[in-house]
Design a protein around this motif. Structure first.
Motif, PDB file in Angstrom:
ATOM      1  N   PRO A   1       0.816  -1.215   0.000  1.00 53.46           N
ATOM      2  CA  PRO A   1       0.000   0.000   0.000  1.00 53.46           C
ATOM      3  C   PRO A   1       0.854   1.271   0.000  1.00 53.46           C
ATOM      4  CG  PRO A   1      -0.443  -1.373   1.958  1.00 53.46           C
ATOM      5  CD  PRO A   1       0.486  -2.134   1.092  1.00 53.46           C
ATOM      6  N   TYR A   2       1.931   1.281   0.756  1.00 46.88           N
ATOM      7  CA  TYR A   2       2.820   2.442   0.783  1.00 46.88           C
ATOM      8  C   TYR A   2       4.246   1.924   0.701  1.00 46.88           C
ATOM      9  CZ  TYR A   2      -1.238   4.906   2.618  1.00 46.88           C
ATOM     10  OH  TYR A   2      -2.474   5.428   2.776  1.00 46.88           O
ATOM     11  N   SER A   3       5.177   2.829   0.423  1.00 48.56           N
ATOM     12  CA  SER A   3       6.570   2.398   0.507  1.00 48.56           C
ATOM     13  C   SER A   3       6.915   2.249   1.988  1.00 48.56           C
ATOM     14  CB  SER A   3       7.472   3.456  -0.133  1.00 48.56           C
ATOM     15  OG  SER A   3       8.765   3.318   0.410  1.00 48.56           O
ATOM     16  N   PRO A   4       7.593   1.157   2.350  1.00 49.15           N
ATOM     17  CA  PRO A   4       7.858   0.937   3.774  1.00 49.15           C
ATOM     18  C   PRO A   4       8.796   1.979   4.385  1.00 49.15           C
ATOM     19  CG  PRO A   4       8.932  -0.734   2.426  1.00 49.15           C
ATOM     20  CD  PRO A   4       8.042   0.033   1.515  1.00 49.15           C
ATOM     21  N   THR A   5       9.464   2.774   3.538  1.00 47.67           N
ATOM     22  CA  THR A   5      10.398   3.745   4.110  1.00 47.67           C
ATOM     23  C   THR A   5       9.890   5.174   3.969  1.00 47.67           C
ATOM     24  OG1 THR A   5      11.562   3.750   2.002  1.00 47.67           O
ATOM     25  CG2 THR A   5      12.438   2.325   3.718  1.00 47.67           C
ATOM     26  N   LYS A   6       8.699   5.342   3.373  1.00 43.86           N
ATOM     27  CA  LYS A   6       8.224   6.715   3.134  1.00 43.86           C
ATOM     28  C   LYS A   6       7.706   7.336   4.418  1.00 43.86           C
ATOM     29  CE  LYS A   6       4.661   9.169   0.972  1.00 43.86           C
ATOM     30  NZ  LYS A   6       3.277   8.802   1.035  1.00 43.86           N
ATOM     31  N   MET A   7       8.359   8.443   4.833  1.00 43.04           N
ATOM     32  CA  MET A   7       7.943   9.082   6.077  1.00 43.04           C
ATOM     33  C   MET A   7       6.907  10.158   5.783  1.00 43.04           C
ATOM     34  SD  MET A   7      11.532   9.435   8.005  1.00 43.04           S
ATOM     35  CE  MET A   7      12.885   8.754   7.102  1.00 43.04           C
ATOM     36  N   ASP A   8       6.081  10.407   6.783  1.00 40.03           N
ATOM     37  CA  ASP A   8       5.050  11.427   6.625  1.00 40.03           C
ATOM     38  C   ASP A   8       4.854  12.089   7.981  1.00 40.03           C
ATOM     39  OD1 ASP A   8       2.914  13.010   6.227  1.00 40.03           O
ATOM     40  OD2 ASP A   8       1.554  11.414   5.537  1.00 40.03           O
ATOM     41  N   ALA A   9       5.426  13.308   8.135  1.00 36.28           N
ATOM     42  CA  ALA A   9       5.427  13.966   9.437  1.00 36.28           C
ATOM     43  C   ALA A   9       4.018  14.330   9.894  1.00 36.28           C
ATOM     44  CB  ALA A   9       6.293  15.222   9.365  1.00 36.28           C
ATOM     45  N   SER A  10       3.090  14.394   8.949  1.00 31.20           N
ATOM     46  CA  SER A  10       1.753  14.843   9.340  1.00 31.20           C
ATOM     47  C   SER A  10       0.923  13.715   9.949  1.00 31.20           C
ATOM     48  CB  SER A  10       1.022  15.422   8.124  1.00 31.20           C
ATOM     49  OG  SER A  10       0.864  14.375   7.182  1.00 31.20           O
ATOM     50  N   SER A  11       1.358  12.463   9.743  1.00 28.08           N
ATOM     51  CA  SER A  11       0.531  11.377  10.297  1.00 28.08           C
ATOM     52  C   SER A  11       1.395  10.443  11.132  1.00 28.08           C
ATOM     53  CB  SER A  11      -0.171  10.619   9.166  1.00 28.08           C
ATOM     54  OG  SER A  11       0.799  10.097   8.294  1.00 28.08           O
ATOM     55  N   LYS A  12       1.852  10.893  12.274  1.00 28.11           N
ATOM     56  CA  LYS A  12       2.662  10.047  13.147  1.00 28.11           C
ATOM     57  C   LYS A  12       1.766   9.296  14.123  1.00 28.11           C
ATOM     58  CE  LYS A  12       6.904  12.744  13.293  1.00 28.11           C
ATOM     59  NZ  LYS A  12       7.669  13.721  14.074  1.00 28.11           N
ATOM     60  N   LEU A  13       2.154   8.037  14.399  1.00 28.43           N
ATOM     61  CA  LEU A  13       1.524   7.239  15.447  1.00 28.43           C
ATOM     62  C   LEU A  13      -0.012   7.231  15.375  1.00 28.43           C
ATOM     63  CD1 LEU A  13       3.743   8.103  18.537  1.00 28.43           C
ATOM     64  CD2 LEU A  13       3.722   5.987  17.215  1.00 28.43           C
ATOM     65  N   GLN A  14      -0.544   7.085  14.168  1.00 29.92           N
ATOM     66  CA  GLN A  14      -1.997   6.984  14.048  1.00 29.92           C
ATOM     67  C   GLN A  14      -2.469   5.573  14.362  1.00 29.92           C
ATOM     68  OE1 GLN A  14      -3.134   8.315  10.176  1.00 29.92           O
ATOM     69  NE2 GLN A  14      -2.745  10.473  10.683  1.00 29.92           N
ATOM     70  N   GLY A  15      -3.696   5.504  14.820  1.00 28.63           N
ATOM     71  CA  GLY A  15      -4.257   4.191  15.140  1.00 28.63           C
ATOM     72  C   GLY A  15      -4.715   3.481  13.880  1.00 28.63           C
ATOM     73  N   PHE A  16      -5.425   2.361  14.041  1.00 25.07           N
ATOM     74  CA  PHE A  16      -5.934   1.617  12.888  1.00 25.07           C
ATOM     75  C   PHE A  16      -6.934   2.481  12.142  1.00 25.07           C
ATOM     76  CE2 PHE A  16      -5.497  -2.237  15.897  1.00 25.07           C
ATOM     77  CZ  PHE A  16      -4.139  -2.236  15.707  1.00 25.07           C
ATOM     78  N   SER A  17      -6.826   2.498  10.833  1.00 21.21           N
ATOM     79  CA  SER A  17      -7.795   3.279  10.059  1.00 21.21           C
ATOM     80  C   SER A  17      -7.933   2.631   8.697  1.00 21.21           C
ATOM     81  CB  SER A  17      -7.314   4.723   9.897  1.00 21.21           C
ATOM     82  OG  SER A  17      -6.173   4.731   9.055  1.00 21.21           O
ATOM     83  N   PHE A  18      -8.857   3.147   7.889  1.00 26.72           N
ATOM     84  CA  PHE A  18      -9.052   2.575   6.578  1.00 26.72           C
ATOM     85  C   PHE A  18      -7.853   2.845   5.673  1.00 26.72           C
ATOM     86  CE2 PHE A  18     -11.082   2.014   2.420  1.00 26.72           C
ATOM     87  CZ  PHE A  18     -11.573   0.743   2.632  1.00 26.72           C
ATOM     88  N   ARG A  19      -7.259   4.040   5.869  1.00 30.73           N
ATOM     89  CA  ARG A  19      -6.096   4.389   5.052  1.00 30.73           C
ATOM     90  C   ARG A  19      -4.869   3.602   5.481  1.00 30.73           C
ATOM     91  NH1 ARG A  19      -4.784  10.442   4.885  1.00 30.73           N
ATOM     92  NH2 ARG A  19      -2.969   9.561   3.804  1.00 30.73           N
TER      93      ARG A  19
END
Lengths: 279, 251, 264, 314
Positions: free
Chosen positions: A43-61
């Protein structure tokens, strides 16, 4: 095929189901499927960082949420499981392969070569396996390949021991004497006559060994030895996640559960195979 | 007619390493055979009687060449003697089919290179000779009864058409009625193929039934040798008398 | 004569495979005080199963047992386990084929020989128990019984172990001794000694013996009466010499024919 | 007595082989220790001077014997990084690791022996099935994950345990032991599961043997057969396993110390492995090997007490 399917049904005589085999297949199947899909699609690259979504819980995305750097945990688990399985598999190939050859030759021929290699194997077995692999890692350096080789070598002694024991038991059996009497060559006796009879023992130790390899690899990478960041195996991720136990416990637990399912799958599978004859 | 001696043994001594050796003791060798003299004549069945530990199996192993360290004279007219073992359960490789087991001696024959067709033909010949049918060839040893396995073991030994067969307690592990059938088979093979048989047993009744000569062994020494009937009638050694008494043959 | 054991219609069936398997059918046995009865048969004839049933040693699950085994007014098949246990080792003893594995490898010989006394005769103190054990070991022909008392099974030869088994079985002076192929694993000369010993114990202590063997000639040496069994059924029963002289059934004839004849 | 002597000799021999292997392995890996000690400050003169001083120019075997003799006298060399004697560095850490391992061992024994006997006695009962499945699951949880779960459950949910609140044994021994209980449980759980499974199988196997039948034939009750006859035989493989488990626990505590923030030898070991501080690594490995070999010796002696069949054999 029909006989294969029958293994999963209720035994007519005993009315029991080989639930170990079924659960083992399901768990192992889930993990293998995840790893296989991961090779072609994540679904995503395993190394792609995203500072806006840190430590989010389970979600559809993000099915399994995100980590402390905003990376997608599911993609990382898919990648990490692949690394863990690959290391465990190569560990077994090296350990069982070398171990079988050493054990077969020393057990069958005996003599001074046997004495020496048994001394060394005893010395190696004096170390608990995790320590032995730590020794080799400190010799070879850290990294994925180094860990695979280190684990592989540290698994050689136990396989050599088991196979040697089988050969010691077999080499004076009447059927081997018969073969020798007919002038069959030693190598043919070792690999064609005796080895097939050790398959049962060897298979069950490979099953157990594979589990131990998964656990050992996870342990080593948990200690920060093994696959190096930003790529990671499961143990590595668990170690990262431990720091966020208070903020987002589901992060730690979900990764731990993946490891448990992986190991449990194989151990159920081996237990189930062992029980096939009893059902 | 003067019969030919196919095996001549003179003053044969065999020592085994003592496995229970202790670091401080000197006595590390067991003297298993102590100056054995024995002749085996062409076409006979020679019985070798004795209790466990008397050295009879060691003698058998030495004759077939499984035990290479000995001193004394051991000369044989024919090479490649074969052997049948006591336990029909351990003498057949459990992971191989019967057909494979029978074929193996031909594959490793150093004197003659057998073609595949020849091998198959020979396997079929032998399976018939030991009183079994061809449908056995596809089975594993575990699917056979004890008596059938012993027939296969005999078949394996006969594949390369040996002139001498050493049978080490071949019927001891079998039920009495099966025992009788195997003895009959051995006698028949002896008649049909002219094989010389060294028949080892602890059972004096069985030896009486099939052997022309008998040698009685104890403590690595041949105690008595002679024609079976006369030995049983007039045993000269005390030990033979004791054995015959124990077997209920002499009062 | 006094009948001490009366087995009627014994029927044993196994259930651990797909199909129930009958291993013993309609087995009858009347044992008189002080007699020696032989049971002969090949493997799978049910002779050992019958013996185990009489000794109360068949496991309680995975098989059904029918019939009656009357001893001392109790049916050993159905009676309370407590009653059965009070007879085992005290009134009914058994020895087995494999003296190698029938003794506990990690316990001293003396401890094992005395066991029945320790269980059934708590009134006997330790010193007397030891004295009795040593006497019994002496009686079965073990040399230096005091020394053997403190040894472990692996230090003895097969014949000596079987003597130890017999000593342990006989120590409480049972009324019945079941001997399940006691000499099969031994050398012929030792075999003869054990048979002599059983004969002597039978004569001196008046113990009735059920002697089980695959060897008809051995039974002929020891027993007055014989029961011939084949695949779970009694084929023929009667006086040993009469059966040898005039076997009625074809299977008995086959068994006799399988014994190599010696005509000196 | 001769048996023990032989085992001690064999232990010394194995120790010798182990030390030789360890020494050779660390001597033969590429990289010069002097360069490693001084890092960028190293000049050729300094290197030559220190090589001479440390005797690195001597033949390998001479260096080995020098290392080995000083090692058994307690001089384990000097850390490259901290420039202090290694012996002192690990001496104060070893009691922590050892206490943790012994506590885990005790917990394992206390859980597995009663449980193993119980489920063997009730073979195929409902408890047997439940415990067998539970065992399989527990064996599949790596100790570091069960450590994390325990921290989470007792520390975050129940709040009866303060993660990271380690108290040194010199300060308050009671609090020290109390802190170690949960880590010890985490180490012990998978081993206890294995030991339970092994004991169950061993008891069931022994219960099927001929001597058990003999014991029943003398009028023993089921319990008497189990406790007087079967158990001692069934313990033979379990003792071997438990000896190995104790050795594993010494090493297994390395991971658990990381999880629970216990300042045992694990931290020094990992740092020195990552920094290639070989004298420290060598000393710790040798230390653990000695512990393991002593444990093996004890197991052999216990073995001899349980099983009289073991003779001096080769």
């Amino acid at each position: 095929m029909k006989r294969f399917l029958a293994l999963f049904r209720k035994n007519k005589a005993t009315g029991k189901r080989n639930s170990y085999l079924i659960l083992g297949c399901i768990f192992t199947g889930v993990i293998l499927l995840m790893v296989l899909i991961g090779i072609f699609y994540m679904p995503y690259s395993p190394t792609k960082m995203d500072a806006s979504s840190k430590l989010q819980g389970f979600s559809f995305r993000h099915w399994m949420g995100t980590d402390h750097m905003g990376r997608d945990v599911l993609s990382r688990v898919m990648y990490g499981s692949r690394v863990t399985l690959a290391i465990a598999a190569s560990t077994i190939v090296i350990g069982a392969g070398l171990g079988t050859i050493i054990g077969a030759l020393t057990g069958y021929f005996g003599g001074i070569f046997d004495e020496i290699s048994m001394r060394i194997i005893d010395a190696m077995l004096a170390f608990p396996s995790i320590l032995l692999s730590l020794v080799f890692v400190s010799l070879f350096g850290t990294g994925t390949y180094q860990v695979a080789v280190a684990l592989g070598i540290s698994f050689v002694p136990s396989f050599a021991r088991i196979v040697r024991g089988e050969f010691l038991r077999s080499k004076n059996m009447d059927y081997v004497e018969v073969a020798r009497l007919q002038g069959v060559s030693d190598l043919r006796i070792i690999f064609v006559h005796i080895l097939p009879n050790t398959v049962g023992v060897l298979m069950s130790s490979i099953m157990i060994g594979f589990n131990n390899a998964v656990l050992a690899e996870a342990g080593l990478s948990f200690l920060g030895i093994g696959a190096q960041p930003p790529y990671a195996s499961l143990g590595n991720m668990l170690s990262d996640a431990q720091s966020y136990l208070f903020n987002r416990p589901s992060y730690v637990i979900s990764i731990g559960v993946v490891i448990v399912i992986m190991v449990l799958g194989f151990s159920f599978l081996s237990e189930g195979i062992k029980r096939i004859s009893n059902y | 007619m003067e019969q030919r001696r196919v095996i001549q043994i003179r003053n044969l001594n065999v020592y085994y390493k003592n496995h229970k050796k202790t670091p401080f003791s000197k006595d590390r060798m067991n003297h298993v055979l102590k100056g054995v003299d024995l002749y085996v004549y062409e076409g006979e069945i020679l019985g070798l009687a004795g209790e466990s530990g008397c050295g009879k199996s060691t003698l058998a192993k030495t004759i077939v060449g499984m035990n290479k360290i000995y001193d004394g004279v051991l000369s044989q007219t024919y090479s490649d003697p074969q052997m049948v073992f006591q336990d029909p359960y351990s003498s057949l490789n459990p992971s191989k089919k019967i057909g494979w087991l029978l074929e193996e001696p031909l594959k490793s024959d150093k004197k003659y290179k057998w073609t595949k067709e020849e091998r198959e033909k020979r396997v079929k010949e032998i399976i018939k000779a030991v009183g079994l049918t061809e449908n056995m060839l596809d089975r594993y040893p575990s699917q056979l009864s004890g008596g059938q396995r012993q027939r296969i073991s005999i078949g394996v030994a006969l594949m390369r058409n040996p002139k001498v067969l050493v049978a080490d307690e071949p019927v001891s592990a079998l039920d009495v009625t099966i025992q009788a059938q195997i003895l009959e088979l051995l006698q028949q093979l002896h008649r049909d193929m002219g094989i010389t048989i060294l028949f080892i047993s602890h059972d004096l009744r069985v030896i009486y039934q099939i052997c022309d000569h008998v040698a009685v062994m104890k403590g690595g020494v041949i105690q008595e040798y002679g024609e079976t009937k006369s030995v049983y009638k007039n045993p000269s050694s005390e030990y033979t008398k004791e054995l015959l008494r124990a077997a209920g043959i002499r009062k | 004569m006094e009948v001490i054991l009366d087995v009627t219609d014994l029927h044993i069936e196994f259930h651990d495979h797909d199909k129930p398997e009958t291993v013993v059918e309609d087995f009858d046995l009347m044992l008189e005080k002080g007699e020696i009865v032989g049971i002969v048969g090949e493997s799978g004839s049910g002779k050992s199963m019958s013996a185990l049933a009489i000794a109360g040693l068949l496991k309680r699950h995975a098989l059904t047992k029918n019939g009656r085994i009357m001893f001392d007014g109790h049916d050993l098949l159905t009676c309370d386990r407590k009653i059965l246990r009070s007879y085992q080792g005290d009134e009914i003893s058994i020895i087995f084929q494999e003296p190698m594995t029938s003794l506990n490898p990690v316990k001293k010989i003396g401890w094992q020989v005395e066991e029945s006394l320790r269980i059934h005769h708590k009134e006997i103190d330790k010193a007397t128990r030891k004295k009795k054990a040593i006497e019994m070991m002496d009686a079965v022909g073990l040399r230096e019984p005091e020394k053997v008392y403190d040894m472990y099974p692996h230090e003895l030869s097969g014949g000596m172990r079987q003597r130890v088994m017999i000593a342990a079985a006989m120590i409480a002076e049972p009324r019945i001794l079941i001997a399940d192929e006691p000499t099969t694993a031994l050398d012929v000369t030792i075999q003869a000694q054990i048979v002599d010993l059983l004969r002597k114990l039978n004569r001196e202590k008046g113990t009735a013996i059920i002697f089980i063997s695959h060897d008809l000639s051995l039974i002929r040496q020891l027993c007055q009466r014989v029961i011939v069994m084949q695949s779970g059924n009694i084929v023929e029963t009667g006086n040993v010499e009469e059966i040898f002289r005039a076997p009625k059934m074809s299977y008995t004839r086959k068994l006799i024919a399988a014994i190599p004849q010696i005509d000196l | 007595m001769r048996y023990i002597l032989k085992k001690v000799l064999s232990m010394v021999l194995t120790l010798f082989v182990v030390s030789l292997c360890v020494f050779l392995a660390f001597s033969l890996i590429p990289g010069d220790p002097v360069t490693r000690m001084f890092g960028t400050e190293a000049t050729p003169e300094l290197i030559a001077q220190y090589r001479e001083k440390m005797g690195l120019n001597d033949p390998l075997l001479v260096r080995y014997f020098r290392w080995f003799t000083s090692f058994i006298q307690g001089d384990m060399g000097t850390s490259y990084d901290y420039k202090i004697p290694v012996a002192g560095m690990i001496a104060e850490k070893i009691p922590i690791t050892l206490t943790l391992a012994i506590m885990s061992f005790v917990i394992m024994v206390l859980i597995s022996i009663p449980l193993g006997i119980y489920i063997a006695k009730h073979e195929n009962g409902i408890m047997d099935h439940i415990i067998s499945i539970l065992n399989q699951i527990i064996m599949s949880i790596p100790p570091f994950f069960s450590g994390i779960l325990i921290t989470f459950f007792f520390g975050v949910i129940l709040r009866v345990f303060k993660p990271g609140g380690f108290v040194s044994y010199t300060k308050d021994f009671g609090a020290f032991i109390k802190y170690l209980i949960l880590p010890a449980v985490a180490i012990a759980l998978p081993k206890a599961a294995m030991a339970t499974k092994l004991l169950r199988g061993s008891v069931i196997e022994e219960a099927g043997k001929d001597y058990t039948r003999t014991a029943y034939s003398r009028g023993n009750t089921t319990n008497a057969v189990l406790y007087l006859h079967v158990l001692k035989n069934a313990m033979i493989p379990v003792v071997t396993f438990m000896g190995m488990a104790l050795a594993d626990m010494v090493a297994g505590s390395i991971v658990i110390e990381q999880v629970f923030g216990i300042p045992g030898i694990s931290r020094i070991l990992l740092t020195s492995i990552n920094n290639r501080d070989y004298p420290v690594v060598e000393a710790i490995i040798m230390g653990i090997a000695i512990m393991v070999l002593v444990i093996n010796l004890l197991v052999d002696i216990i073995y001899r007490i349980i099983d009289p069949r073991i003779e001096v054999e080769e």
